[in-house]
Enzyme design. Structure first.
Site, PDB file in Angstrom:
ATOM      1  N   ASP A  74       0.844  -1.191   0.000  1.00  0.00           N
ATOM      2  CA  ASP A  74       0.000   0.000   0.000  1.00  0.00           C
ATOM      3  C   ASP A  74       0.881   1.243   0.000  1.00  0.00           C
ATOM      4  O   ASP A  74       2.035   1.211   0.417  1.00  0.00           O
ATOM      5  CB  ASP A  74      -0.892   0.028   1.249  1.00  0.00           C
ATOM      6  CG  ASP A  74      -2.003  -1.015   1.173  1.00  0.00           C
ATOM      7  OD1 ASP A  74      -2.283  -1.498   0.060  1.00  0.00           O
ATOM      8  OD2 ASP A  74      -2.571  -1.330   2.228  1.00  0.00           O
ATOM      9  N   TYR A 112       4.683  -9.754   7.062  1.00  0.00           N
ATOM     10  CA  TYR A 112       4.281  -8.396   7.436  1.00  0.00           C
ATOM     11  C   TYR A 112       4.534  -8.166   8.912  1.00  0.00           C
ATOM     12  O   TYR A 112       4.436  -9.081   9.729  1.00  0.00           O
ATOM     13  CB  TYR A 112       2.778  -8.171   7.203  1.00  0.00           C
ATOM     14  CG  TYR A 112       2.298  -8.454   5.813  1.00  0.00           C
ATOM     15  CD1 TYR A 112       2.183  -7.431   4.884  1.00  0.00           C
ATOM     16  CD2 TYR A 112       1.949  -9.741   5.428  1.00  0.00           C
ATOM     17  CE1 TYR A 112       1.720  -7.682   3.603  1.00  0.00           C
ATOM     18  CE2 TYR A 112       1.493 -10.005   4.145  1.00  0.00           C
ATOM     19  CZ  TYR A 112       1.376  -8.971   3.242  1.00  0.00           C
ATOM     20  OH  TYR A 112       0.924  -9.230   1.981  1.00  0.00           O
ATOM     21  N   TYR A 129      -5.389 -10.892   2.453  1.00  0.00           N
ATOM     22  CA  TYR A 129      -5.573  -9.485   2.852  1.00  0.00           C
ATOM     23  C   TYR A 129      -5.407  -9.370   4.367  1.00  0.00           C
ATOM     24  O   TYR A 129      -6.203  -9.916   5.134  1.00  0.00           O
ATOM     25  CB  TYR A 129      -6.950  -8.986   2.434  1.00  0.00           C
ATOM     26  CG  TYR A 129      -7.128  -8.853   0.950  1.00  0.00           C
ATOM     27  CD1 TYR A 129      -6.527  -7.807   0.245  1.00  0.00           C
ATOM     28  CD2 TYR A 129      -7.892  -9.773   0.230  1.00  0.00           C
ATOM     29  CE1 TYR A 129      -6.698  -7.683  -1.129  1.00  0.00           C
ATOM     30  CE2 TYR A 129      -8.065  -9.652  -1.138  1.00  0.00           C
ATOM     31  CZ  TYR A 129      -7.468  -8.599  -1.814  1.00  0.00           C
ATOM     32  OH  TYR A 129      -7.639  -8.477  -3.168  1.00  0.00           O
TER      33      TYR A 129
END
Ligand SMILES: [Zn+2]
Length: 299
Positions: free
Chosen positions: A121, A187, A259
């Site tokens: 992002d 992440y 996601y």
């Protein structure tokens, strides 16, 4: 007209090839040409096509707020207007532009196009081992350089926002592999949950997600550009690393395409199970960074 024009075409190609080789001392490589000269007999002209030049590496993104590739200004669609200060761009720079600036000069190319193994992002960092990419130089007039010197020159220009580690020269085929590659991604996220929920409860809930298969209906936030369907993705690993200013620091390793924000929030029931669903309380990602993207093993 000719019944079978193929013999004439190959005869032409062979003879012109011989003549060019005699003049330049260079030999043609029909499978992998750097230059292709198209002879247009009907219009009595020639057209020169220059093959793109590619190099492979990984990039780190050290600042938030810049996209991976350049975006046209939404108001003027790239033409230039007051809103974008007549740059035609929605954001002043991008990872692509930071990496391409120097090589476009070195190779005297028309443009640099970034092909990434996925994207983060705009508000996410990318650090650790970085994200694999191929940089394509369009219409390069020069095709050779020292890769280490190139890396140094790019970093001198792109730092501190973006940093690269170049690994090899590359090709169009690698771009296709990179686009279809399904690697795992790691992440680091910060998560806010209700104060009344204890660390122990959060750790228990997180352990239930470890290794779990998640049914994810296309998230609300991307449903305008992705088909609305339910995908099954696995959480390869997830753990609580600690608490920072009342927020939980988590590390998540997920299937490509999982996601993460929705894994935590549940996206109003569209993602299940989720941390929020297991806790029976709202949970939200407040910061998300990419630590590692599995690359291609042999390029
Ligand atoms: Zn504009």
């Amino acid at each position: 007209h000719l019944e079978n024009p193929e013999p004439l075409k190959s005869e032409m190609n062979r003879e012109v090839g011989k003549a060019v080789a005699a003049l330049t001392g260079k030999r043609g490589d029909p499978k992998n040409p750097e230059l292709t000269i198209v002879l247009n007999i009907a219009d009595d002209c020639t057209e020169l096509q220059i093959a793109s030049l590619y190099f492979y590496g990984r990039y780190l993104k050290h600042v938030r707020g810049i996209p991976q590739t350049h975006w046209d200004c939404r108001a003027c669609r790239g033409k230039g207007c007051e809103l974008c200060n007549f740059t035609g761009k929605q954001y002043p720079t991008s990872v692509e532009e930071e990496i391409a600036r120097v090589p476009v000069e070195i190779f005297q190319a028309d443009a640099g196009i970034l092909h990434g193994a996925g994207r983060e992002d705009i508000d996410a960092l990318c650090y650790g081992t970085g994200r694999p990419f191929v940089m394509e130089m369009a219409n390069p007039k020069i095709r050779t350089a020292d890769l280490r010197e190139l890396e140094e020159a790019i970093n001198k220009s792109a730092m501190p926002e973006v940093e690269v580690r170049l690994e090899s020269w590359s090709n169009k085929k690698t771009v296709e592999m990179l686009k279809s590659h399904k690697g795992h991604k790691t992440y680091r996220i910060l998560v806010s949950v209700d104060d009344r929920i204890s660390l122990e409860n959060v750790q228990n809930a997180v352990s239930k997600l470890n290794g779990a298969w998640i049914a994810q209906r296309t998230p609300n936030r991307v449903s305008h550009r992705r088909a609305d369907l339910v995908r099954k993705r696995q959480v390869i690993g997830i753990q609580v690393l600690g608490i920072e200013n009342g927020l939980y620091r988590l590390e998540v390793v997920g299937d490509s395409g999982l996601y993460i924000k929705e894994l935590i929030s549940g996206d109003e029931g569209r993602t299940s199970p989720s941390l929020s669903e297991i806790l029976a309380a709202p949970a939200k990602v407040t910061e998300l960074d990419v630590v590692q993207v599995d690359g291609l093993s042999n390029t």
